[in-house]
Design an enzyme around this catalytic site. Structure first.
Site, PDB file in Angstrom:
ATOM      1  N   HIS A 137       0.836  -1.200   0.000  1.00 26.72           N
ATOM      2  CA  HIS A 137       0.000   0.000   0.000  1.00 26.72           C
ATOM      3  C   HIS A 137       0.873   1.254   0.000  1.00 26.72           C
ATOM      4  CE1 HIS A 137      -3.195  -2.801   1.200  1.00 26.72           C
ATOM      5  NE2 HIS A 137      -4.034  -1.876   0.791  1.00 26.72           N
ATOM      6  N   LYS A 153      -0.357   4.729   4.682  1.00 25.30           N
ATOM      7  CA  LYS A 153      -1.170   3.754   5.423  1.00 25.30           C
ATOM      8  C   LYS A 153      -0.528   3.456   6.777  1.00 25.30           C
ATOM      9  CE  LYS A 153      -3.622  -0.641   4.934  1.00 25.30           C
ATOM     10  NZ  LYS A 153      -4.906  -0.076   5.388  1.00 25.30           N
TER      11      LYS A 153
HETATM   12  P1  NAD Z   1      -7.430   9.475   5.179  1.00 25.33           P
HETATM   13  O1  NAD Z   1      -6.520   9.741   6.339  1.00 25.33           O
HETATM   14  O2  NAD Z   1      -7.110  10.100   3.856  1.00 25.33           O
HETATM   15  O3  NAD Z   1      -8.945   9.914   5.556  1.00 25.33           O
HETATM   16  C1  NAD Z   1      -9.516   9.756   6.823  1.00 25.33           C
HETATM   17  C2  NAD Z   1     -10.340  11.007   7.096  1.00 25.33           C
HETATM   18  O4  NAD Z   1     -11.085  10.830   8.310  1.00 25.33           O
HETATM   19  C3  NAD Z   1      -9.461  12.273   7.270  1.00 25.33           C
HETATM   20  O5  NAD Z   1      -9.909  13.297   6.405  1.00 25.33           O
HETATM   21  C4  NAD Z   1      -9.678  12.623   8.731  1.00 25.33           C
HETATM   22  O6  NAD Z   1      -9.609  14.027   8.985  1.00 25.33           O
HETATM   23  C5  NAD Z   1     -11.090  12.075   8.961  1.00 25.33           C
HETATM   24  N1  NAD Z   1     -11.446  11.944  10.368  1.00 25.33           N
HETATM   25  C6  NAD Z   1     -10.643  11.583  11.406  1.00 25.33           C
HETATM   26  N2  NAD Z   1     -11.335  11.647  12.569  1.00 25.33           N
HETATM   27  C7  NAD Z   1     -12.596  12.039  12.247  1.00 25.33           C
HETATM   28  C8  NAD Z   1     -13.771  12.298  13.010  1.00 25.33           C
HETATM   29  N3  NAD Z   1     -13.792  12.172  14.346  1.00 25.33           N
HETATM   30  N4  NAD Z   1     -14.888  12.695  12.367  1.00 25.33           N
HETATM   31  C9  NAD Z   1     -14.893  12.844  11.018  1.00 25.33           C
HETATM   32  N5  NAD Z   1     -13.798  12.644  10.249  1.00 25.33           N
HETATM   33  C10 NAD Z   1     -12.666  12.233  10.853  1.00 25.33           C
HETATM   34  O7  NAD Z   1      -7.515   7.896   5.047  1.00 25.33           O
HETATM   35  P2  NAD Z   1      -8.111   7.029   3.839  1.00 25.33           P
HETATM   36  O8  NAD Z   1      -6.998   6.561   2.962  1.00 25.33           O
HETATM   37  O9  NAD Z   1      -9.287   7.731   3.240  1.00 25.33           O
HETATM   38  O10 NAD Z   1      -8.577   5.717   4.637  1.00 25.33           O
HETATM   39  C11 NAD Z   1      -9.515   5.803   5.698  1.00 25.33           C
HETATM   40  C12 NAD Z   1      -9.757   4.404   6.255  1.00 25.33           C
HETATM   41  O11 NAD Z   1     -10.396   3.605   5.267  1.00 25.33           O
HETATM   42  C13 NAD Z   1      -8.475   3.652   6.654  1.00 25.33           C
HETATM   43  O12 NAD Z   1      -8.746   2.877   7.795  1.00 25.33           O
HETATM   44  C14 NAD Z   1      -8.214   2.760   5.450  1.00 25.33           C
HETATM   45  O13 NAD Z   1      -7.451   1.606   5.757  1.00 25.33           O
HETATM   46  C15 NAD Z   1      -9.633   2.402   5.081  1.00 25.33           C
HETATM   47  N6  NAD Z   1      -9.829   1.953   3.701  1.00 25.33           N
HETATM   48  C16 NAD Z   1     -10.713   0.941   3.522  1.00 25.33           C
HETATM   49  C17 NAD Z   1     -11.027   0.502   2.243  1.00 25.33           C
HETATM   50  C18 NAD Z   1     -12.089  -0.557   2.068  1.00 25.33           C
HETATM   51  O14 NAD Z   1     -12.439  -0.908   0.923  1.00 25.33           O
HETATM   52  N7  NAD Z   1     -12.659  -1.083   3.168  1.00 25.33           N
HETATM   53  C19 NAD Z   1     -10.408   1.098   1.132  1.00 25.33           C
HETATM   54  C20 NAD Z   1      -9.507   2.140   1.343  1.00 25.33           C
HETATM   55  C21 NAD Z   1      -9.242   2.566   2.637  1.00 25.33           C
END
Ligand code: NAD
Length: 274
Positions: free
Chosen positions: A162, A166
């Protein structure tokens, strides 16, 4: 798929300024049955007050990013949450109180976070998946089949890569692949998981399921399960090249969750693979 009244499904995106959040806003725009009803970020986010469409690189949608999910829940059918484990837990508590459905993609969840989601699933549909892409869910099927056919003749190792941002390792998808293999072979994943290798030690245990996590660059998500036998090797590989594959799967799950009875569901149920 629309709600019982035939109206569009009103979706809230938490983490709306994140990599997945911004992609999800675009995915909702492409789904005829869903509409963006709210966009939420944490209280210190510089995105507060911004238009969620502009943040996502599309036209203004008239939905400003707000700091508290609780304030907007009355106008929402489903919350799509790709944030952090702490934020997901808090959002699950709010959704449980309001009886609002959830689609959760956050990985690295701990026991307390899982318990909050289980409680929310008593009140409304909660779909969780470490990976919302259709291709990965198909790959999980193929991994199960390979494990069942090859049985204990194969040494099984899972490799994932990744992007450099991450924070959890191995990925939730790699762990799910390990669980599928362990279930098929009647092994206890926590007992047989072997994370990386270094230095001298005992040779590989036959029952081990190895995990190796690579981090770097802008890789969206690569996963391979290697089944190494005597004289042959099978590798089942999935490579995601665009976050939209996760986002469109999650929005499909949101439209589905809006009309389901309370309960805990996975992406297999959404795709009809159960
Ligand atoms: P990222 O850090 O770009 O985005 C996370 C967002 O959540 C940020 O903008 C952050 O400010 C926000 N956030 C944090 N605390 C918050 C709160 N209390 N209220 C509202 N917003 C809040 O990360 P990302 O790459 O978008 O990934 C996010 C999660 O999704 C990770 O855990 C990642 O592993 C997971 N993910 C899952 C899949 C899937 O298919 N299941 C795919 C991609 C990523």
């Amino acid at each position: 798929m629309t709600t019982e009244t035939g109206a569009q499904v009103r979706v809230a995106i938490t983490g709306a300024a994140g990599r997945m959040g911004r992609t999800l806003v675009r995915a909702i725009g492409a789904h005829a049955d869903c509409i963006l009803a709210a966009a939420v970020e944490h209280g210190e986010s510089p995105a507060l007050g911004a238009d969620a469409g502009i943040l996502a690189g599309v036209d203004a949608l008239g939905v400003a990013v707000v700091a508290d999910l609780g304030d907007v829940l009355p106008g929402v059918d489903v919350v799509v949450d790709f944030t952090t484990p702490e934020a997901t837990r808090r959002h699950a508590e709010l959704c449980a109180e309001a009886g609002v459905a959830m689609v959760v993609g956050t990985t690295g969840l701990g026991e307390a976070d899982e318990a909050a989601l289980a409680a929310a699933s008593q009140k409304a549909a909660v779909v969780t998946a470490p990976n919302f892409s259709v291709g990965v869910n198909l790959a999980l099927r193929l991994v199960r089949l390979a494990a069942e056919v090859l049985g204990d003749t194969a040494d099984i190792e899972i490799i994932e890569m990744h992007h450099r941002h991450k924070v959890d390792a191995p990925s939730g998808t790699a762990l799910r692949m390990g669980e599928v293999v362990a279930e098929a072979l009647d092994r206890e994943l926590e007992v047989v998981a072997a994370h990386g290798r270094r230095g001298r030690g005992d040779p590989r245990a036959g029952s081990a399921i190895g995990f190796h996590a690579l981090r770097g660059g802008d890789v969206v998500g690569d996963h391979s399960v290697v089944f190494a036998c005597e004289g042959e090797r099978i590798e089942i590989t999935h490579k995601a090249s665009d976050r939209m594959t996760f986002a469109s799967g999650a929005v499909r799950a949101a439209a589905w969750a809006a009309v389901q009875a309370p309960g805990a569901y996975g992406m297999e149920a959404v795709l009809g693979l159960d």
